[in-house]
Design a protein around this motif. Structure first.
Motif, PDB file in Angstrom:
ATOM      1  N   LYS A 108       0.940  -1.550  -0.022  1.00  0.00           N
ATOM      2  CA  LYS A 108       0.012  -0.196  -0.048  1.00  0.00           C
ATOM      3  C   LYS A 108       0.917   1.408   0.003  1.00  0.00           C
ATOM      4  N   PHE A 109       2.221   1.143   0.521  1.00  0.00           N
ATOM      5  CA  PHE A 109       2.993   2.428   0.553  1.00  0.00           C
ATOM      6  C   PHE A 109       3.558   2.425  -1.071  1.00  0.00           C
ATOM      7  N   GLN A 112       0.948   3.917  -3.564  1.00  0.00           N
ATOM      8  CA  GLN A 112       1.229   5.322  -3.700  1.00  0.00           C
ATOM      9  C   GLN A 112       2.209   6.203  -3.924  1.00  0.00           C
ATOM     10  N   SER A 125       1.597   9.577   2.533  1.00  0.00           N
ATOM     11  CA  SER A 125       2.073   8.378   3.701  1.00  0.00           C
ATOM     12  C   SER A 125       3.593   8.417   4.153  1.00  0.00           C
ATOM     13  N   HIS A 126       3.347   7.900   5.570  1.00  0.00           N
ATOM     14  CA  HIS A 126       4.310   7.650   6.279  1.00  0.00           C
ATOM     15  C   HIS A 126       4.604   5.845   6.374  1.00  0.00           C
ATOM     16  N   TYR A 147      -6.021  11.083  10.730  1.00  0.00           N
ATOM     17  CA  TYR A 147      -5.203  10.092   9.780  1.00  0.00           C
ATOM     18  C   TYR A 147      -5.696   8.738   9.642  1.00  0.00           C
ATOM     19  N   ILE A 192       1.305   1.878   7.439  1.00  0.00           N
ATOM     20  CA  ILE A 192       1.453   3.253   7.077  1.00  0.00           C
ATOM     21  C   ILE A 192       0.557   4.239   7.827  1.00  0.00           C
ATOM     22  N   GLN A 194      -1.325   7.619   6.734  1.00  0.00           N
ATOM     23  CA  GLN A 194      -1.875   8.348   6.022  1.00  0.00           C
ATOM     24  C   GLN A 194      -2.700   9.365   6.121  1.00  0.00           C
ATOM     25  N   GLU A 282      -6.403   2.387  -2.600  1.00  0.00           N
ATOM     26  CA  GLU A 282      -5.467   1.363  -2.886  1.00  0.00           C
ATOM     27  C   GLU A 282      -6.147   0.379  -3.903  1.00  0.00           C
TER      28      GLU A 282
END
Length: 408
Positions: A108-109, A112, A125-126, A147, A192, A194, A282
């Motif tokens: 998913k990261f 993005q 995203s982190h 978030y 993550i 987001q 996603e």
């Protein structure tokens, strides 16, 4: 002498189990490969062994056997099949999606980041691969912002938490299932954080024919505020993929699919249409899950399943860029407002529901005597029903009727 085509289906579970009967009906032989022995039983019990000439468990030595089969296609049955499907198509020199880009259709990261790289709307995203980065990531967040915390490689809404501000994000990350197995039987690779994107949620299902993407279906979720949650799913309605007002959505979806490297087969994409335009949440390189592909067979022409098979087998793509809507469809979700013992409807109520002119079927996610959870999201939804009718108005009438008969 007629040569019988052979197709390999990796992890033919969930809606992936729908492929083999259709292929068999075309005289195509099907082989199944189960990607790992770690898959949970609720997945593997979906296997219908009679649909396959052989069922194998994956190990590297199996390549020798597969090379002798002259396979026409390798199909990804569900989420867990993505990596192995791409690996096999490359090693067996079969048209498919590159294993170099597999991560873009599963992580998913990474997906993005792919959107960002192609200058498409995406979600900030982190990434955290271990709890050691919680403090570092939380320090970068806005105290007043909302978030979403989610696992990198889970499915559906499993492990997804909405958090307001730094403190709630920190709590969600500290309570997250680090290095634990998810519902797919896979170990969570990380999490993550987001930014929350507001707006109506759509699902776009496409099928890739090389660099061309045929829109097979467009659906819209209706969510309601209930039981202390803003995100209780009420229904999923099918829309006309060729409707002019949906073109910004479908144009974006095609661009996003190209950014994720999809070249063969279906892609299932969840999109929020925000005030700034569509943004992909996603995507997955497989069929829409649940009962949706069966409903789509009654709603769209051509439908998602037949298009996916044509893509995998290398058949020519349709001339139209999107399927035609030939009827109206809806999936309705039951909602439990209290924790109680589940009792199925009486035979009389069931018979009355089945007599409804739009009724196609229903399913409960629990058995008699189970305790229903209070519904706050899709994961706590106790069941669903699905409808089809030439009349959109009839869907509303039938929805009210079935909620009364099937979920008192």
């Amino acid at each position: 002498m007629t040569v019988v085509k052979t197709v390999l289906i990796v992890d033919p579970f969930s809606t992936g189990k729908l492929y083999a009967p259709l292929l068999n009906a075309q005289g195509i032989r099907c082989i199944a490969v189960i990607s790992t022995r770690d898959l949970p039983e609720h997945f593997t019990q979906d296997l219908i062994a009679d649909n396959f000439d052989q069922v194998y468990h994956w190990e590297e030595s199996l390549l020798i056997t597969l090379e002798t089969l002259s396979l026409s296609a390798v199909i990804a049955g569900c989420e867990t099949a993505i990596y192995l499907t791409d690996y096999l198509t490359e090693l067996l020199d079969i048209p498919g999606n590159s294993r170099i880009t597999s991560d873009l259709r599963r992580n998913k990261f990474s997906m993005q980041q792919a959107l960002k790289h192609h200058q498409l709307s995406h979600i900030a995203s982190h990434l955290l691969s271990s709890p050691s980065r919680i403090g570092e990531v939380v320090a970068k967040l806005d105290e007043s912002a909302t978030y979403v915390v989610k696992p990198l490689n889970s499915a559906a809404t499993e492990g997804v938490v909405f958090a307001q501000g730094k403190r709630e994000v920190e709590t969600a990350l500290k309570n997250a299932a680090w290095q634990q197995k998810n519902d797919l039987g896979e170990v969570n690779l990380g999490f993550i954080v987001q930014s929350f994107i507001a707006g109506p949620e759509y699902v776009v299902d496409m099928v890739a024919f090389g660099s061309t993407y045929i829109v097979a279906s467009v659906c819209k979720y209706t969510k309601i505020q209930k039981n202390g949650s803003m995100f209780v799913y009420e229904s999923l309605d099918t829309l006309d993929p060729q409707a002019p007002e949906l073109q910004p959505l479908t144009d974006y979806a095609r661009q996003a699919a190209a950014a994720l490297g999809v070249r063969v087969g279906p892609i299932h994409m969840e999109i929020i249409w925000s005030d700034a335009g569509p943004v992909m949440i996603e995507a997955g390189g497989r069929l829409h899950g649940g009962i949706a592909p069966l409903l789509f067979q009654q709603v769209y022409l051509p439908d998602l399943l037949s298009l996916s098979i044509d893509s995998y087998l290398g058949h020519p793509r349709p001339q139209a860029a999107a399927a035609s809507q030939i009827s109206h469809g809806r999936i309705g979700f039951f909602c439990s407002d209290e924790s109680r013992t589940f009792e199925p409807p009486s035979p009389q109520a069931l018979q009355s529901a089945q007599a409804d002119e739009a009724y196609c079927g229903h399913r409960y996610f629990m058995r008699a005597g189970d305790t229903t959870p209070v519904t706050i999201d899709f994961a706590t939804c106790p069941g669903l029903f699905w409808l089809q009718s030439p009349s959109a108005q009839q869907l509303d009438v039938s929805t009210a009727n079935l909620r009364k008969k099937l979920w008192a």
